[in-house]
Scaffold this active site. Structure first.
Site, mmCIF file in Angstrom:
data_model
loop_
_atom_site.group_PDB
_atom_site.id
_atom_site.type_symbol
_atom_site.label_atom_id
_atom_site.label_comp_id
_atom_site.label_asym_id
_atom_site.label_seq_id
_atom_site.Cartn_x
_atom_site.Cartn_y
_atom_site.Cartn_z
ATOM 1 N N ARG A 1 -3.273 -10.191 5.227
ATOM 2 C CA ARG A 1 -4.098 -10.434 3.039
ATOM 3 C C ARG A 1 -2.916 -9.692 2.610
ATOM 4 O O ARG A 1 -2.770 -8.486 2.699
ATOM 5 C CB ARG A 1 -5.659 -9.306 3.351
ATOM 6 C CG ARG A 1 -5.889 -9.068 1.713
ATOM 7 C CD ARG A 1 -7.472 -8.585 1.597
ATOM 8 N NE ARG A 1 -7.807 -8.212 0.365
ATOM 9 C CZ ARG A 1 -7.233 -7.479 -0.204
ATOM 10 N NH1 ARG A 1 -6.111 -6.803 -0.243
ATOM 11 N NH2 ARG A 1 -7.943 -6.964 -2.027
ATOM 12 N N LYS B 1 0.469 -0.925 -0.313
ATOM 13 C CA LYS B 1 -0.096 -0.116 0.010
ATOM 14 C C LYS B 1 0.983 1.547 0.064
ATOM 15 O O LYS B 1 1.670 1.054 0.177
ATOM 16 C CB LYS B 1 -1.245 0.178 1.179
ATOM 17 C CG LYS B 1 -2.425 -0.947 0.971
ATOM 18 C CD LYS B 1 -3.181 -1.002 2.099
ATOM 19 C CE LYS B 1 -4.177 -2.300 1.043
ATOM 20 N NZ LYS B 1 -5.389 -2.083 2.002
HETATM 21 N N1 HH2 Z 1 -7.539 -4.043 0.227
HETATM 22 C C1 HH2 Z 1 -7.338 -3.761 -0.722
HETATM 23 C C2 HH2 Z 1 -8.980 -4.656 -0.901
HETATM 24 N N2 HH2 Z 1 -9.255 -5.465 -0.018
HETATM 25 N N3 HH2 Z 1 -10.412 -5.637 2.104
HETATM 26 C C3 HH2 Z 1 -9.640 -5.814 3.018
HETATM 27 N N4 HH2 Z 1 -10.390 -7.126 3.846
HETATM 28 N N5 HH2 Z 1 -9.048 -5.798 3.602
HETATM 29 C C4 HH2 Z 1 -7.696 -4.151 3.266
HETATM 30 O O1 HH2 Z 1 -7.227 -4.434 3.494
HETATM 31 C C5 HH2 Z 1 -8.500 -4.226 1.517
HETATM 32 C C6 HH2 Z 1 -9.166 -5.855 1.557
HETATM 33 C C7 HH2 Z 1 -6.655 -3.017 -1.644
HETATM 34 O O2 HH2 Z 1 -6.037 -3.692 -2.578
HETATM 35 P P1 HH2 Z 1 -6.029 -4.639 -3.565
HETATM 36 O O3 HH2 Z 1 -6.361 -5.978 -3.304
HETATM 37 O O4 HH2 Z 1 -4.464 -5.641 -3.835
HETATM 38 O O5 HH2 Z 1 -6.686 -4.201 -4.769
HETATM 39 P P2 HH2 Z 1 -7.668 -3.097 -5.188
HETATM 40 O O6 HH2 Z 1 -8.678 -2.660 -4.273
HETATM 41 O O7 HH2 Z 1 -7.945 -2.326 -6.557
HETATM 42 O O8 HH2 Z 1 -8.659 -4.365 -5.777
#
Ligand code: HH2
Length: 273
Positions: free
Chosen positions: A251, A215
């Site tokens: 995660r 992040k």
């Molecule tokens: N962060 C992201 C997406 N989902 N869910 C939970 N519970 N906690 C988090 O910190 C979280 C989440 C963002 O990361 P990523 O999936 O890599 O990116 P994107 O939102 O662009 O799919």
């Protein structure tokens, strides 16, 4: 030496989206997604989190139909090949329902069941576990000058209120996870305060999920880490701190490296001296 000490479970991220912030477009087709899921299982993932819509500010919104088209074949294929727990990362009740029917057992909702009036009742009906994550406002605008008087107290109050709403709708307390939502409407200082306060969130008595992987707050501390893939060191540091605070799961994108770091941390904690 095999791992013998408890540590958080590692939730591996599988995004089948064209625009996720760190791996958008890399695993877009179901076949690529399955291959990626297999790799994460082999690397030691304890849970897989499947996402079909990016929550990045500026990401293109996706219809429920399209999201289901992206995630359901992947969930079915993983379910057929492995009994690893699968979570569905979605804000949409229709997608959660289809995903649970396909074999997911955890609804990971970054909107904490707020964005659809029927979401809490549906979570109860599905009988799945549910991750309630804190986000300030909406994905499109959450990073526009976020401000709090006391970020830790406000995120804590929000999460407890969402847990009570879920329980009032019939979700069992034992099925509820909380997540402070690193990067979701937070400045780097807010994220650091939440990471430092993780023992307080753990003390609320619900399993805590923490997602700091790749992040942007890491780049605020290391300006050379402009690319998400340059943030492994910072991600590991954050997840080790989370483990020390007692979170139930982290995660992550980098499953192998995270499992190794957590196992070494747990082995040190359990060493005889
Ligand atoms: N962060 C992201 C997406 N989902 N869910 C939970 N519970 N906690 C988090 O910190 C979280 C989440 C963002 O990361 P990523 O999936 O890599 O990116 P994107 O939102 O662009 O799919």
């Amino acid at each position: 030496m095999a791992r013998t000490f408890p540590r958080p479970r590692v939730m591996g991220i599988v995004n089948v989206t064209p625009d996720s912030f760190s791996d958008g477009g890399r695993y877009l087709g179901a076949a690529d997604g399955i291959e990626h899921a297999r790799r994460l299982i082999a690397q030691g993932a304890d849970i897989l989190d499947i996402g079909g819509e990016s929550t990045r500010p500026g990401a293109t919104p996706v219809s429920a139909f399209e999201e289901i088209r992206r995630v359901v074949p992947l969930i079915e294929a993983i379910r057929a090949a492995s009994d690893i727990p699968i979570s569905i990362d979605t804000m949409k009740p229709e997608v959660a329902r289809a995903a649970v029917q396909a074999g997911a057992t955890i609804w990971n909702d970054v909107a904490a069941l707020r964005f659809a009036p029927q979401a809490p009742e549906l979570a109860a009906e599905l009988g799945c576990e549910v991750v309630l994550m804190h986000m300030l406002g909406q994905p499109g605008t959450m990073q526009d000058a976020p401000r709090y008087d006391d970020v830790v107290a406000e995120v804590e109050a929000f999460l407890l209120a969402r847990a009570f709403t879920a329980m009032a709708a019939g979700v069992a307390k034992a099925k509820i996870w909380l997540d402070p939502g690193i990067g979701f409407g937070k400045t780097p200082a807010h994220n650091l305060a939440l990471l430092k306060a993780l023992p307080r969130f753990v003390a609320l008595g619900y399993p805590v999920l923490l997602g700091a992987s790749r992040k942007r707050f890491i780049a605020a501390l290391d300006p050379s880490a402009g690319e998400a893939t340059d943030r492994l060191g910072g991600s590991l540091a954050a997840h080790l701190a989370a483990a020390a605070a007692g979170v139930a799961a982290v995660r992550v994108h980098d499953v192998r490296e995270t499992v190794q770091a957590l196992d070494v941390q747990a082995a040190i904690a359990g060493a005889a001296i």
